[in-house]
Design a protein around this motif. Structure first.
Motif, mmCIF file in Angstrom:
data_model
loop_
_atom_site.group_PDB
_atom_site.id
_atom_site.type_symbol
_atom_site.label_atom_id
_atom_site.label_comp_id
_atom_site.label_asym_id
_atom_site.label_seq_id
_atom_site.Cartn_x
_atom_site.Cartn_y
_atom_site.Cartn_z
ATOM 1 N N VAL A 84 0.835 -1.202 0.000
ATOM 2 C CA VAL A 84 0.000 0.000 0.000
ATOM 3 C C VAL A 84 0.872 1.255 0.000
ATOM 4 O O VAL A 84 0.610 2.217 -0.738
ATOM 5 N N VAL A 85 1.928 1.259 0.814
ATOM 6 C CA VAL A 85 2.825 2.414 0.859
ATOM 7 C C VAL A 85 3.510 2.598 -0.493
ATOM 8 O O VAL A 85 3.665 3.721 -0.986
ATOM 9 N N THR A 86 3.927 1.490 -1.123
ATOM 10 C CA THR A 86 4.556 1.577 -2.446
ATOM 11 C C THR A 86 3.637 2.269 -3.438
ATOM 12 O O THR A 86 4.058 3.165 -4.194
ATOM 13 N N SER A 87 2.376 1.877 -3.457
ATOM 14 C CA SER A 87 1.431 2.487 -4.394
ATOM 15 C C SER A 87 1.162 3.944 -4.053
ATOM 16 O O SER A 87 1.003 4.781 -4.951
ATOM 17 N N THR A 88 1.103 4.256 -2.770
ATOM 18 C CA THR A 88 0.896 5.653 -2.369
ATOM 19 C C THR A 88 2.074 6.517 -2.798
ATOM 20 O O THR A 88 1.900 7.666 -3.231
#
Length: 438
Positions: A267-271
């Motif tokens: 999720v952090v990667t996509s954010t």
């Protein structure tokens, strides 16, 4: 402690972005020779069980018939009950679909990406060259539609129907979705939840019905914004940040209720990728100006949002015969999937990769989009009346506007009790909407 954990995820995400690019370049030749890869950790091929009076006549909508407890259009076709358990199993539908429909060809999938990206840049180059107000409206409509096409291909990456290689799916999905301001993993995970719980009142994730008690807590302004066109077809960005009424969390927050701890790094990667795209747009605004960026990117983005909300809603609502929703013991994966609706979009069917073949896609999201039409034809004899043949569209699917507006006027909430449910109508809101349309 929470801040330190988030920082560690953020550092890992930046590293992950670099590793994705490195892996893409290094392993591209071997990916295409891969026949099958275990995607069980993505949860793409699994289903999950659920987590723990109106006016006497409402003739202004798109359905006709007598009202029964505020429910219209139920069981009107030869007494067929769409909420009854089907006389067939999921395995029988699967067996009817030819084996080659399950085969994913990464080269073919990438060819659609190349086609769409070429058109996107070609449209932008054309409108910049002419820079004429006669051309701009056509550009906005066409480019917004192409953004929607890019979204559908990224959506296929999220399902694993793009290829059998998770890393390739992730790289392509991030590029496509980040370019149109969609957080790839955040949305992929919530969309997986939608597929695993489609048709379930409490656990579905996309355009979930409001229980009567929650609906009546909304003030009249909130009801109007949620159920009056065109406001709902601009809802997607707000959904990404806040989800639907009655649900908490954000697609950008790794600690949201949407995600389990093992998914936080993704999720952090996509954010981070989403943030990079926002930064790119801000930099472009300083270089060429805010107005040119809005004209070239901003307006097409709004058209894309309209397409996304329009089609997503109509694949689950607005059929001439009201379709059921379930809760409790009455829900299962098959019955929930059979509440989805196929749509014909005329000229746009091929442009947005046959997303209108939605029933089979919902039941078997692993099937690539280029096999969905054939798979649907093969499955129809098994589905029988549980498959609702879409109304044939002209070149432009204007007929679907009537379905959208009619459903928004009548499909407001479901009962707080019962396990097989149909949308009911708020007479106060209905009369308000009818008075505005007259």
């Amino acid at each position: 402690m929470l801040e330190e954990s988030f920082q560690s995820h953020l550092v890992a995400a930046w590293s992950e972005c670099g590793e994705m690019i490195k892996d893409f370049i290094t392993h591209l030749p071997t990916w295409f020779s891969t026949v099958s890869v275990d995607e069980s950790d993505w949860g793409l091929n699994k289903t999950s069980p659920p987590l723990k009076p109106p006016p006497p006549s409402l003739n202004g909508g798109h359905r006709e018939g007598d009202a029964t407890n505020g429910v219209y259009g139920v069981g009107e076709e030869d007494d067929f009950d769409p909420g009854a358990p089907p006389p067939f199993r999921l395995a029988e539908i699967r067996a009817a679909i030819p084996r080659h429909c399950w085969v994913k060809d990464p080269w073919r999938s990438l060819s659609y990406v190349a086609r769409d990206v070429f058109v996107v840049f070609g449209l932008a180059a054309t409108v910049i060259y002419f820079n004429n107000w006669v051309v701009w409206p056509f550009y906005w409509a066409a480019q917004g539609t192409m953004f929607w096409a890019l979204f559908v291909l990224g959506h296929d990456c999220g399902h694993g129907s793009f290829s059998d290689v998770p890393k390739l799916n992730s790289v392509v999905g991030h590029v496509l979705h980040s370019s149109i301001l969609v957080p790839y993993h955040g949305w992929r995970i919530s969309h997986r939840t939608h597929h695993q719980n489609h048709g379930h009142v409490e656990n579905d994730e996309s355009w979930v019905p409001l229980p009567e008690k929650l609906y009546k807590k909304l003030d009249i302004t909130s009801r109007i914004l949620r159920f009056t066109v065109p406001f709902p077809i601009f809802a997607y960005p707000f959904y990404l940040w806040t989800r639907s009424p009655g649900k908490k969390g954000s697609h950008f927050n790794p600690y949201s209720d949407l995600f389990v701890p093992s998914e936080r790094k993704n999720v952090v990667t996509s954010t981070v990728c989403w943030t990079l795209m926002v930064a790119l747009l801000i930099c472009a605004s300083f270089i060429v100006g805010v107005v040119p960026v809005l004209k070239i990117y901003g307006v097409p983005y709004l058209i894309f949002i309209m397409w996304l909300d329009f089609t997503t809603y109509l694949h689950h609502h607005g059929h001439e015969q009201k379709l059921p929703w379930y809760r409790g013991k009455e829900w299962n994966y098959l019955r929930g999937g059979l509440t989805t609706v196929d749509r014909d979009y005329g000229w746009f069917n091929n442009i947005h990769h046959d997303i209108g073949t939605h029933v089979i896609h919902h039941l078997f999201p692993q099937i690539p989009h280029y096999h969905l039409i054939e798979a649907t034809k093969a499955a129809k004899p098994v589905l029988g009346k549980y498959y609702r043949e879409p109304k044939k569209s002209g070149p432009i699917p204007l007929h679907l506007i009537k379905n959208l507006v009619g459903s928004m006027k009548q499909d407001h909430y479901v009962s707080d009790t019962g396990d097989v449910l149909y949308y009911q109508t708020d007479p106060q809101l209905y009369e308000f909407q009818r008075s505005k349309s007259e």
